[in-house]
Design an enzyme around this catalytic site. Structure first.
Site, PDB file in Angstrom:
ATOM      1  N   HIS A 309       0.854  -1.190   0.000  1.00  0.00           N
ATOM      2  CA  HIS A 309       0.000   0.000   0.000  1.00  0.00           C
ATOM      3  C   HIS A 309       0.884   1.232   0.000  1.00  0.00           C
ATOM      4  CE1 HIS A 309      -3.114   2.854   1.183  1.00  0.00           C
ATOM      5  NE2 HIS A 309      -3.962   1.948   0.740  1.00  0.00           N
ATOM      6  N   ASP A 367      -7.959  -5.461   0.391  1.00  0.00           N
ATOM      7  CA  ASP A 367      -8.475  -6.326  -0.669  1.00  0.00           C
ATOM      8  C   ASP A 367      -8.083  -7.785  -0.507  1.00  0.00           C
ATOM      9  OD1 ASP A 367      -9.869  -4.443  -2.152  1.00  0.00           O
ATOM     10  OD2 ASP A 367      -8.021  -3.680  -3.028  1.00  0.00           O
TER      11      ASP A 367
HETATM   12  N1  ACO Z   1       4.141  -7.689  -4.724  1.00  0.00           N
HETATM   13  C1  ACO Z   1       5.486  -7.649  -4.937  1.00  0.00           C
HETATM   14  N2  ACO Z   1       6.224  -6.523  -4.841  1.00  0.00           N
HETATM   15  C2  ACO Z   1       5.573  -5.379  -4.527  1.00  0.00           C
HETATM   16  C3  ACO Z   1       4.187  -5.344  -4.285  1.00  0.00           C
HETATM   17  C4  ACO Z   1       3.464  -6.567  -4.390  1.00  0.00           C
HETATM   18  N3  ACO Z   1       2.153  -6.598  -4.174  1.00  0.00           N
HETATM   19  N4  ACO Z   1       3.808  -4.093  -3.991  1.00  0.00           N
HETATM   20  C5  ACO Z   1       4.925  -3.356  -4.044  1.00  0.00           C
HETATM   21  N5  ACO Z   1       5.991  -4.119  -4.357  1.00  0.00           N
HETATM   22  C6  ACO Z   1       7.389  -3.679  -4.465  1.00  0.00           C
HETATM   23  C7  ACO Z   1       7.627  -2.931  -5.763  1.00  0.00           C
HETATM   24  O1  ACO Z   1       8.078  -3.782  -6.776  1.00  0.00           O
HETATM   25  C8  ACO Z   1       8.649  -1.912  -5.347  1.00  0.00           C
HETATM   26  O2  ACO Z   1       9.904  -2.529  -5.340  1.00  0.00           O
HETATM   27  P1  ACO Z   1      11.241  -1.668  -5.698  1.00  0.00           P
HETATM   28  O3  ACO Z   1      11.336  -0.608  -4.651  1.00  0.00           O
HETATM   29  O4  ACO Z   1      12.346  -2.677  -5.644  1.00  0.00           O
HETATM   30  O5  ACO Z   1      11.013  -1.096  -7.071  1.00  0.00           O
HETATM   31  C9  ACO Z   1       8.306  -1.594  -3.894  1.00  0.00           C
HETATM   32  O6  ACO Z   1       7.607  -2.751  -3.411  1.00  0.00           O
HETATM   33  C10 ACO Z   1       7.421  -0.362  -3.735  1.00  0.00           C
HETATM   34  O7  ACO Z   1       6.304  -0.540  -4.580  1.00  0.00           O
HETATM   35  P2  ACO Z   1       5.638   0.651  -5.419  1.00  0.00           P
HETATM   36  O8  ACO Z   1       4.870   0.085  -6.561  1.00  0.00           O
HETATM   37  O9  ACO Z   1       6.665   1.690  -5.696  1.00  0.00           O
HETATM   38  O10 ACO Z   1       4.654   1.213  -4.308  1.00  0.00           O
HETATM   39  P3  ACO Z   1       3.394   2.097  -4.572  1.00  0.00           P
HETATM   40  O11 ACO Z   1       3.140   2.806  -3.316  1.00  0.00           O
HETATM   41  O12 ACO Z   1       3.577   2.913  -5.802  1.00  0.00           O
HETATM   42  O13 ACO Z   1       2.268   1.010  -4.906  1.00  0.00           O
HETATM   43  C11 ACO Z   1       0.483  -0.519  -4.675  1.00  0.00           C
HETATM   44  C12 ACO Z   1       1.307   0.599  -4.008  1.00  0.00           C
HETATM   45  C13 ACO Z   1      -0.003  -0.041  -6.066  1.00  0.00           C
HETATM   46  C14 ACO Z   1      -0.739  -0.815  -3.829  1.00  0.00           C
HETATM   47  C15 ACO Z   1       1.395  -1.778  -4.825  1.00  0.00           C
HETATM   48  O14 ACO Z   1       1.804  -2.217  -3.542  1.00  0.00           O
HETATM   49  C16 ACO Z   1       0.674  -2.911  -5.580  1.00  0.00           C
HETATM   50  O15 ACO Z   1       0.700  -2.924  -6.808  1.00  0.00           O
HETATM   51  N6  ACO Z   1       0.038  -3.867  -4.836  1.00  0.00           N
HETATM   52  C17 ACO Z   1      -0.724  -4.932  -5.456  1.00  0.00           C
HETATM   53  C18 ACO Z   1      -2.093  -4.401  -5.900  1.00  0.00           C
HETATM   54  C19 ACO Z   1      -3.037  -4.157  -4.733  1.00  0.00           C
HETATM   55  O16 ACO Z   1      -3.171  -4.989  -3.833  1.00  0.00           O
HETATM   56  N7  ACO Z   1      -3.695  -2.980  -4.769  1.00  0.00           N
HETATM   57  C20 ACO Z   1      -4.697  -2.614  -3.758  1.00  0.00           C
HETATM   58  C21 ACO Z   1      -4.231  -1.428  -2.963  1.00  0.00           C
HETATM   59  S1  ACO Z   1      -5.360  -1.058  -1.676  1.00  0.00           S
HETATM   60  C22 ACO Z   1      -6.613  -0.272  -2.469  1.00  0.00           C
HETATM   61  O17 ACO Z   1      -6.490   0.402  -3.436  1.00  0.00           O
HETATM   62  C23 ACO Z   1      -7.910  -0.456  -1.889  1.00  0.00           C
END
Ligand code: ACO
Length: 433
Positions: A309, A367
């Site tokens: 998140h 979620d």
């Molecule tokens: N699985 C594996 N790696 C992940 C995940 C994941 N679910 N989420 C983040 N990471 C990693 C990224 O690859 C990134 O790695 P890096 O720093 O080596 O590049 C790091 O963690 C940070 O991730 P970002 O994408 O930069 O974080 P951001 O804050 O932009 O994204 C998000 C947050 C979109 C929720 C992300 O965690 C994700 O895609 N999760 C899966 C989708 C999901 O569950 N979304 C629901 C969110 S809650 C809601 O909207 C109700």
């Protein structure tokens, strides 16, 4: 790093030092007020994804991502889920305080008065293919409501704004249930205003004219909890979309349609649907390590859905409640061993012990468990995000209303870092290589 004692920051640009004020909220990080930055220095700030940018001044919802706390108007989400219900929480989000008995009764009446939709709205549904995704239908029909309430664009009038909010909160379950019934070829069910918001929604989704509908109090309570948990979440992608669309004084129904569109994406509200597909694809616990490996592989686009998140760097408090609700609902529905729940808990356990997830502070989000509850409630996968949209509507309208009444409000108009071609003369087609 604590900045509590700081009142200003100095920025020196090309020998000129400017002083920028620091604004302090009631909780959470303070912000540097950069409104004069461009005028004083000719420089802009660059922050794609708004990771360090406060886009507005708000009093509605507070998240402490490090501690995993979520407050609506100061009240912890855990207490609201336990002791309140969606109608009260809607009042709280819209007006800032919990209602007294009479305010609650009036509000409930204001909402139920608007639960019906214009009969012509049903014509819109028949234009959609039977296999249309219900979120696609919702984007269309909620946007179409703006054609029925054209005067709602008089957004400077507070009572017009208020009625538009009531209408949206009231009509969303009706429209969502219609989307579902259309997709399965069942007749639309009219709202029944003596039921609770959650109960009415369930009845509209699942009743058929040929049978008496018996509302399960367990499912009604579970739905109410789900609605409370999803009601608002400060400046997330869909809420910011609603605020940006609303900043041009657009019709509120069209603004909420834009929020629904933003919510649909799998990185946002669409994740609950994606979690279930992922769990189904994993299938058995012995395959979890393979998927964890893929989630960690930079060359593989796969992510563990329902994990991570932008703000929570600790357990999402909503996920904790969802997990408990999940166990309760399954127990009360007599589901002894749900293989997907067992798989989800095992996946959570393994991921939370993995250095990659620990280091990046990736915890289950709201979620992760909601899909399993929905599935147990016999709600089809394609409706998961629609239910999220029904719940979030109160958050969207509260944030929209707050934005319009903010005296500092301006049309949202971000700037950019331009890296395209510099000016060049037009080349006629015959002279292009
Ligand atoms: N699985 C594996 N790696 C992940 C995940 C994941 N679910 N989420 C983040 N990471 C990693 C990224 O690859 C990134 O790695 P890096 O720093 O080596 O590049 C790091 O963690 C940070 O991730 P970002 O994408 O930069 O974080 P951001 O804050 O932009 O994204 C998000 C947050 C979109 C929720 C992300 O965690 C994700 O895609 N999760 C899966 C989708 C999901 O569950 N979304 C629901 C969110 S809650 C809601 O909207 C109700």
């Amino acid at each position: 790093m604590s900045h509590e004692s700081l009142k200003t920051v100095q920025l020196t640009v090309g020998g000129k030092t400017i002083t920028l004020p620091i604004l302090t909220g009631t909780d959470g990080p303070s912000v540097i007020d950069i409104r004069t930055l461009y005028a004083e220095t000719g420089l802009l700030t660059y922050d794609p994804g708004f990771t360090s940018t406060a886009s507005c001044d708000s009093t509605i919802t507070f998240i402490d991502g490090d501690k995993g706390r979520l407050l609506y108007r100061g009240y912890p989400i855990e207490q609201l889920v336990e002791q309140s219900d969606f109608m009260e929480v809607s009042y709280l989000l819209m007006y800032g305080e919990l209602p007294n008995v009479s305010q609650r009764a009036h509000f409930s009446q204001d909402i139920t008065y608007h639960t019906l939709v214009h009969e012509q709205i049903s014509d819109f549904y028949s234009g959609f293919g039977r296999d249309a995704h219900p979120m696609a239908i919702m984007v269309g029909v909620v946007g179409a409501l703006s054609s029925f309430y054209h005067n709602s664009k008089e957004t400077q009038d507070e009572s017009t704004r208020e009625v538009a909010c009531w209408r949206l909160i009231a009509k969303m379950p009706t429209l969502a249930a219609m989307a579902y019934n259309y997709s399965v070829g069942r007749p639309f069910t009219y709202p029944k205003n003596n039921l609770s918001y959650a109960g009415n929604f369930l009845r509209m989704m699942f009743s058929v004219p040929s049978e008496e509908y018996i509302l399960s109090p367990v499912l009604e309570r579970a739905m109410d909890r789900i609605l409370v948990l999803h009601a608002d979440h400060e400046q997330n992608a869909s809420t910011s979309t609603v605020r940006l669309a609303g900043s041009s004084a657009a019709n509120p129904f069209a603004c909420i349609a834009s929020g629904i569109a933003a919510l649909w994406g799998p990185a946002h509200g669409g994740a609950n649907e994606a979690v279930l597909s992922m769990l189904t694809e994993i299938g058995t616990a012995d395959r979890i390590p393979e998927f964890i490996k893929r989630a960690k592989d930079k060359n593989d686009p796969f992510r563990l859905m329902g994990f991570g998140h932008r703000i929570y760097k600790n357990y999402d408090p909503r996920a904790k409640i969802m997990r408990e609700t999940c166990h309760e609902v399954l127990a009360e529905l007599g589901v002894k061993n749900d293989p997907l729940l067992t798989l989800a808990m095992e996946l959570e356990r393994i991921a939370l012990e993995d250095p990659y997830f620990i280091e990046k502070k990736l915890y289950p989000n709201v979620d992760f468990y909601s899909g399993i509850i929905f599935r147990a409630m016999k709600i089809p996968v394609s409706m998961f995000t629609v239910i999220f949209a029904v719940a979030r509507t109160v958050g969207w309208v509260s944030q929209w209303r707050e934005m319009i009444s903010d005296p500092m409000q301006k049309i949202g108009r971000p700037r950019q870092l331009y890296r395209g071609n510099i000016e060049r003369p037009f080349v006629p087609v015959e002279k292009r290589g």
